[in-house]
Design a protein around this motif. Structure first.
Motif, short mmCIF file in Angstrom:
data_model
loop_
_atom_site.label_atom_id
_atom_site.label_comp_id
_atom_site.label_asym_id
_atom_site.label_seq_id
_atom_site.Cartn_x
_atom_site.Cartn_y
_atom_site.Cartn_z
N ILE A 20 1.17 5.53 -0.41
CA ILE A 20 0.43 6.78 -0.23
C ILE A 20 1.34 7.92 -0.68
N PHE A 59 -4.33 13.02 -0.90
CA PHE A 59 -3.54 11.81 -0.79
C PHE A 59 -4.01 10.80 -1.82
N LYS A 106 0.87 -1.18 0.00
CA LYS A 106 0.00 0.00 0.00
C LYS A 106 0.90 1.22 0.00
N GLU A 112 -3.84 7.05 -2.61
CA GLU A 112 -3.55 5.75 -1.99
C GLU A 112 -3.85 4.65 -2.99
N ARG A 113 -2.93 3.70 -3.13
CA ARG A 113 -3.12 2.58 -4.04
C ARG A 113 -2.42 1.34 -3.51
#
Length: 52
Positions: free
Chosen positions: A23, A36, A21, A38-39
């Motif tokens: 960010i 932000f 993960k 996030e992926r």
């Protein structure tokens, strides 16, 4: 009764360790405020994510 959270990755599977993960803080083009991003990306693609 309380609900029990169900894991999306199986406990015995090693596939979940292949993802990280990430960010990243980026500036919004509309407002100029920071947002932000996030992926969940593959471990090999982490450096590419931050280069963009």
């Amino acid at each position: 009764m309380a609900k029990k959270a169900v894991a999306t990755l199986r406990e015995g599977s090693m596939d979940g360790r292949a993802y990280t993960k990430v960010i990243k803080m980026v500036r919004s083009p509309k407002t100029g405020a920071y947002v932000f991003d996030e992926r969940m990306v593959a471990n090999e693609a982490v450096k590419d994510f931050f280069k963009k």
